[in-house]
Design an enzyme around this catalytic site. Structure first.
Site, PDB file in Angstrom:
ATOM      1  N   ALA A  77      -4.195   7.359  -4.576  1.00  0.00           N
ATOM      2  CA  ALA A  77      -2.816   6.929  -4.809  1.00  0.00           C
ATOM      3  C   ALA A  77      -2.884   5.438  -5.126  1.00  0.00           C
ATOM      4  O   ALA A  77      -2.958   4.603  -4.230  1.00  0.00           O
ATOM      5  CB  ALA A  77      -1.972   7.186  -3.576  1.00  0.00           C
ATOM      6  N   SER A  97       0.854  -1.192   0.000  1.00  0.00           N
ATOM      7  CA  SER A  97       0.000   0.000   0.000  1.00  0.00           C
ATOM      8  C   SER A  97       0.889   1.240   0.000  1.00  0.00           C
ATOM      9  O   SER A  97       2.069   1.154  -0.340  1.00  0.00           O
ATOM     10  CB  SER A  97      -0.929  -0.037   1.214  1.00  0.00           C
ATOM     11  OG  SER A  97      -1.924   0.939   1.104  1.00  0.00           O
ATOM     12  N   ASN A  98       0.370   2.370   0.371  1.00  0.00           N
ATOM     13  CA  ASN A  98       1.175   3.603   0.410  1.00  0.00           C
ATOM     14  C   ASN A  98       0.649   4.532   1.493  1.00  0.00           C
ATOM     15  O   ASN A  98      -0.315   4.227   2.179  1.00  0.00           O
ATOM     16  CB  ASN A  98       1.170   4.275  -0.963  1.00  0.00           C
ATOM     17  CG  ASN A  98      -0.245   4.592  -1.410  1.00  0.00           C
ATOM     18  OD1 ASN A  98      -0.924   5.403  -0.812  1.00  0.00           O
ATOM     19  ND2 ASN A  98      -0.712   3.915  -2.451  1.00  0.00           N
ATOM     20  N   ARG A  99       1.291   5.686   1.620  1.00  0.00           N
ATOM     21  CA  ARG A  99       1.017   6.583   2.753  1.00  0.00           C
ATOM     22  C   ARG A  99      -0.166   7.527   2.550  1.00  0.00           C
ATOM     23  O   ARG A  99      -0.394   8.417   3.348  1.00  0.00           O
ATOM     24  CB  ARG A  99       2.245   7.457   3.024  1.00  0.00           C
ATOM     25  CG  ARG A  99       3.410   6.711   3.571  1.00  0.00           C
ATOM     26  CD  ARG A  99       4.554   7.684   3.802  1.00  0.00           C
ATOM     27  NE  ARG A  99       5.747   7.006   4.246  1.00  0.00           N
ATOM     28  CZ  ARG A  99       5.950   6.602   5.500  1.00  0.00           C
ATOM     29  NH1 ARG A  99       5.044   6.836   6.421  1.00  0.00           N
ATOM     30  NH2 ARG A  99       7.057   5.999   5.822  1.00  0.00           N
TER      31      ARG A  99
END
Ligand code: CTP
Length: 394
Positions: free
Chosen positions: A268, A201-203
């Site tokens: 994102a 995943s991402n921030r």
């Protein structure tokens, strides 16, 4: 917002303390008015300390220290929370014998009431007649909720959620320049499974997308928000669709595309995913573990291939270098109407922050630099540009 918050003497008066605290966090400017009986429940000092606000009571008025007409012209909106049956009856009959009702009589802007009382008092014909009268006089009434009341009875009369009150206030003063538009927003990160317990995943916090969705709804649009897993409340009046993987996000977005007039892709999205997610939890065996990743669907690219000329598509570009140049490339390769470029390498803006600083690239002008400001302010500036450029397109 510049708010005149009037508090009257109901048991829910203490809830107005949380209201002013929330407004302070949002950086609203608030001045408080209190009736004598409100002061029996909460002291003016509590409001001035929690809200960093001036508090006016009858005493000021009688000593000639304020004028209710002056206060009335300062504010953008007046809200009476909680509003007792007594205060509503006075206002409905044009009485002006205390600082709250006198100010209400003098106030010409948008006005809101949050009635809160015992169920039988609320349902009494006189109160209901007064509410109808006040509504005809232009007051917006936030209906009380049903449930357990302070006196042990159950019924309608409970003070509603303060977040809802703030939304209704904003709703009342926001220009409805997106009325009739269907807006589709994607937000937050995606999650691609590695095994049943791990993922890529991402921030992304989803904040920017949520602000855009909420502001568009406040401006009158019908909003669908496709959201990856985030830790944020669903904005009022927004229809949220929860998704996790890129595939789920893509399916939902393409499904809702046909009806959308404006599409804003803030999500994102993972560019790659594990080729074969494991059905079982991967065990710690060797010193190395190689994961083979394959490309995901580029949702925005798919959308731009299918979009009709009447649809307005906005992309976001998350960059760590050559901000404008890279964003311009995405703008052209995905044939967008607009792209918002932000530098995600900076700690003071972008991912996980309340602030951002962006460049907006479109065919209509040279890149527009929007200086560091809150994501909410950026959302509004972006919607301003979308509204103007869309109207030029037709
Ligand atoms: N996007 C998308 N689907 C993907 C990847 C990105 O819809 N699989 C969208 C994002 O929501 C954003 C825009 O495309 O609106 C640009 O995303 P970004 O990650 O900045 O760029 P990429 O196109 O993925 O290019 P790169 O990672 O090489 O910078």
């Amino acid at each position: 917002m510049k708010v005149l918050l009037a508090v009257t003497g109901g048991i829910a008066a203490y809830k107005a303390v949380e209201l002013i605290s929330m407004m302070r966090k949002r950086k609203d400017e608030v001045k408080v008015l209190m009736t004598e009986s409100a002061m029996k429940f909460v002291s003016p000092l509590t409001f001035s300390a929690v809200g960093n606000a001036e508090v006016y009571t009858d005493e000021f008025e009688y000593r000639g220290l304020i004028s209710h007409t002056g206060l009335s012209s300062w504010a953008e909106i007046m809200v009476i929370a909680p509003a007792t049956a007594n205060t509503m009856a006075k206002i409905a009959n044009g009485m002006a014998d205390n600082v709250v009702v006198a100010s209400a009589l003098a106030f010409e802007g948008p006005k809101m009431l949050v009635p809160s009382m015992n169920v039988r008092m609320y349902e009494n014909q006189v109160t209901q007649d007064n509410l109808r009268k006040l509504s005809n006089y232009g007051w917006t009434i936030v209906e009380p909720e049903s449930g357990h009341l302070a006196d042990g009875e159950v019924g309608k009369g409970r003070y509603p959620d303060n977040a809802k009150i703030i939304f209704e206030m904003e709703n009342l003063i926001t220009k409805k320049d997106m009325d009739g538009l269907n807006v589709l927003v994607t937000a937050g990160p995606t999650r691609e499974a590695i095994d049943p317990v791990r993922y890529i995943s991402n921030r992304s916090s989803g904040k920017m997308g949520y602000e855009i969705a909420e502001m568009a709804a406040l401006r009158g649009a019908k909003v669908d928000l496709i959201s990856g897993p985030v830790n944020m409340p669903t904005p009022f009046k927004v229809k949220k669709h929860d998704v996790e993987s890129v595939r789920e996000m893509a399916e939902k977005a393409l499904d809702l595309l046909e009806n959308a007039d404006v599409i804003v892709m803030t999500a994102a999205v993972s560019d790659y995913k594990p080729e074969k997610p494991s059905d079982q939890k991967i065990k710690k065996i060797g010193d190395e573990l190689n994961l083979k990743l394959i490309k995901t669907t580029d949702i925005l690219l798919e959308i731009s291939k299918r979009k009709r000329p009447d649809q307005f598509v906005v992309g976001f570009a998350a960059e760590t270098q050559n901000l404008v140049e890279n964003a311009k490339h995405k703008f052209e390769s995905k044939s967008l109407d607009m792209i918002v470029a932000n530098d995600v390498s900076r700690k003071d803006i972008g991912f996980e922050s309340d602030y951002d600083e962006v460049f907006i690239i479109s065919k209509a002008s040279e890149p527009v630099h929007i200086e560091r400001m809150t994501k909410r302010e950026i959302a509004n500036a972006l919607l301003d540009m979308i509204v103007t450029q869309r109207s030029r397109k037709f």
